[in-house]
Design an enzyme around this catalytic site. Structure first.
Site, PDB file in Angstrom:
ATOM      1  N   GLU A  58       0.828  -1.202   0.000  1.00 50.95           N
ATOM      2  CA  GLU A  58       0.000   0.000   0.000  1.00 50.95           C
ATOM      3  C   GLU A  58       0.865   1.256   0.000  1.00 50.95           C
ATOM      4  OE1 GLU A  58      -3.928  -1.735   2.377  1.00 50.95           O
ATOM      5  OE2 GLU A  58      -2.213  -0.955   3.498  1.00 50.95           O
ATOM      6  N   ASP A  83      -8.088   3.210   0.617  1.00 51.34           N
ATOM      7  CA  ASP A  83      -8.924   2.434   1.531  1.00 51.34           C
ATOM      8  C   ASP A  83      -8.112   1.819   2.667  1.00 51.34           C
ATOM      9  OD1 ASP A  83      -7.932  -0.225   0.697  1.00 51.34           O
ATOM     10  OD2 ASP A  83      -9.018   0.150  -1.152  1.00 51.34           O
ATOM     11  N   HIS A 341     -19.833  28.802   2.712  1.00 54.74           N
ATOM     12  CA  HIS A 341     -19.299  29.596   1.604  1.00 54.74           C
ATOM     13  C   HIS A 341     -18.235  28.820   0.822  1.00 54.74           C
ATOM     14  CE1 HIS A 341     -15.480  30.214   3.698  1.00 54.74           C
ATOM     15  NE2 HIS A 341     -16.195  30.390   4.786  1.00 54.74           N
ATOM     16  N   GLU A 417     -19.038  34.170  11.270  1.00 59.19           N
ATOM     17  CA  GLU A 417     -18.136  33.169  11.825  1.00 59.19           C
ATOM     18  C   GLU A 417     -17.642  33.594  13.204  1.00 59.19           C
ATOM     19  OE1 GLU A 417     -17.135  30.335  12.566  1.00 59.19           O
ATOM     20  OE2 GLU A 417     -16.155  29.657  10.712  1.00 59.19           O
TER      21      GLU A 417
END
Length: 537
Positions: A58, A83, A341, A417
């Site tokens: 991997e 994965d 946004h 925010e």
């Protein structure tokens, strides 16, 4: 002579996998570099490795994919999808690397691109078919005593790679081809008005990009076991709109709470942060009552792949706007469709960006994202009003959407925010270096304020609760688009679920994503949608 404008940074998606038949046993890897706008494969790589472990294979796949992306453009940003939870968590810095065979591979992978230019996301194996198929082709070739042959590979066809849908309205004529051209990342500038392929090999006008010829790359420059992908003739049928995917995005990045960008999914964070919830499918209801929300695969007998973008959007709209399990005498709920946004220049830099900083506008990427969500919401046809935070990035996003819907934008101060105080404009790492004690306190308690008198999460929660009550009363029985930010949107969801403040650190909210909460006359609330981004694919 005037200076030329800098070339827009390219973005790539790398999908990689490795396998070992015996662990350790005969092993191989596969990797593919994708255009994030069209989903087309730009480069494939695969190699038989002999006898190694699955994890080593991997890592070798990851390394090959990153190197292939660097060959295309060493200045690009890359989003890796694998994965392998182990590789994703280790490369994200959350898990330690202890195995001696993996340490040098991880270190080598980390050096391919500069720090901060690569993000990681875990995906289910079923979503990593292309790389998995390449790895198996390499192992099959090794079993025959042969090297993997790019010309013989059918991995993309076997994995359904050509079924990745192109953005609605895009045609091959707006695509740039060739190794030196800028592949337009998802929602970036450069995706429109590009020249057709110089050899005339582009698809016919109006044909989706997923059917067009693949970008041309000199395969010889990429080394053995690598190839530039070629065109497939399969049609692009994929869906857009809410509910096209319920797989979710478990992401990467450290616990960069509050940061704008692809850091961790703490409050105020965006991007590919670690997420326990991921992208919920259409109608994923917090009530848990039977019958609320449609399954992500659509109606019985109708596979998602058979839907058009418009059909998927209409189905999603029906779920979001449906009355749900509320008693019939309460009438229709007030439904808030919560839109974060689009990206700003600070987003990919993973910097804190609240209401006390520079108030950045949207980047070209962010404007493209706003256009895409506008098109999706127009197809759904359920939005009756648009309300936005007063900050520039939300007003600009809301303006683009409202223009498409033929609506006006109302400004609501309560949707702004959180103010991150002295942390505004800094990365999580910079805050850790400069204000470690304040950061630890902030992470530990919702009552703690950022350095310099910023706003605590508790204060944000009080503000959002008051804003919610005011808007529910003003828009009873209507579906309203609220254009806001990471912290407010997560707080709307947290309050609807009755979840504790620390749940804010366990939610991922992407730029230009959609969420939805319905509010009933008896004070009950139902979360209908969370972090839906299929309109950006």
């Amino acid at each position: 002579m005037a200076d030329q404008a800098p070339r827009p940074a390219r973005e790539f998606v790398v999908e990689a996998d490795g396998g070992s038949r015996g662990n350790p046993g005969p092993a191989g890897y596969g990797a593919v570099v994708l255009d994030p706008v069209t989903g087309e494969a730009l480069v494939e790589a695969a190699e038989y490795l002999g006898v190694v472990t699955n994890n080593v294979a991997e890592y070798r796949g990851l390394l090959a994919g990153l190197r292939a992306a660097a060959e295309l453009d060493p200045d690009a940003t890359v989003h890796v999808r694998m994965d392998s939870k182990l590789v994703v968590e280790q490369m994200s810095g959350r898990w330690k690397i202890k195995h001696p065979d993996m340490k040098p591979l991880a270190a080598e992978a980390a050096r391919v691109f500069p720090p901060g230019r690569v993000t990681y996301e875990w995906i289910p194996r079923a979503s990593n078919k292309h790389a998995d198929r390449l790895a198996n082709e390499a192992m099959d070739a090794g079993a025959r005593g042969e090297a993997w042959s790019p010309s013989d590979s059918t991995a993309e066809l076997d994995a359904g790679g050509a079924d990745r849908a192109a953005p609605a309205g895009r045609t091959a004529g707006s695509r740039r081809t060739g190794a030196a051209s800028a592949v337009a990342p998802a929602g970036t500038e450069g995706g429109d008005g590009g020249e057709p392929a110089p050899d005339g090999g582009g698809a016919a006008a109006g044909e989706p990009l997923a059917r067009a010829g693949r970008g041309r790359v000199d395969a010889a420059s990429l080394g053995a076991g690598t190839r530039a992908a070629t065109s497939t003739g399969a049609s692009a049928t994929g869906t857009s709109g809410a509910g096209a995917s319920a797989t979710g995005a478990s992401g990467t990045g450290a616990s960069a709470t509050g940061a704008s960008g692809t850091g961790a999914s703490a409050t105020g964070t965006s991007g590919a942060g670690a997420s326990a919830t991921g992208t919920s499918g259409t109608g994923a209801s917090a009530t848990g009552a039977p019958g609320t929300g449609a399954p992500a695969t659509g109606a019985p007998g109708l596979g998602v792949a058979a839907e058009t973008s418009g059909e998927a959007d209409v189905r999603a709209a029906k779920v979001v706007a449906s009355p749900g399990w509320g008693p019939p005498d309460m009438g229709a709920p007030a439904t808030f469709v919560l839109l974060r946004h689009g990206e700003t220049p600070l987003t990919p830099q993973k910097r804190f960006s609240g209401s006390g900083g520079s108030d950045p506008s949207l980047s070209p990427v962010g404007r493209e994202q706003a256009e895409r969500v506008a098109a999706s919401l127009a197809r759904r046809g359920t939005i009756e009003a648009v309300v936005a935070s007063p900050l520039a990035r939300t007003r600009e996003t809301a303006g683009i959407v409202a223009a498409r819907l033929g609506l006006e934008v109302a400004i609501e101060e309560g949707l702004r925010e959180t103010d991150f105080g002295a942390w505004e404009g800094l990365t999580f790492g910079e805050v850790r270096e400069r204000h470690p004690a304040d950061l630890d306190a902030w992470l530990a308690s919702p009552d703690a304020e950022p350095t310099g008198g910023g706003e605590s999460f508790a204060a944000t929660g009080t503000r959002i609760a008051a804003t919610r009550d005011r808007l529910v009363a003003a828009y009873a029985g209507r579906t309203v688009l609220l254009v806001s930010h990471v912290t407010p949107i997560k707080t709307f969801v947290r309050l609807a679920l009755g979840a504790p403040p620390e749940s804010l650190f366990r939610m991922e909210l992407s730029a230009a994503s959609l969420s939805a909460v319905a509010y009933y006359a008896d004070g009950g609330a139902s979360v209908r949608l969370f972090n839906e981004t299929s309109h950006l694919r």
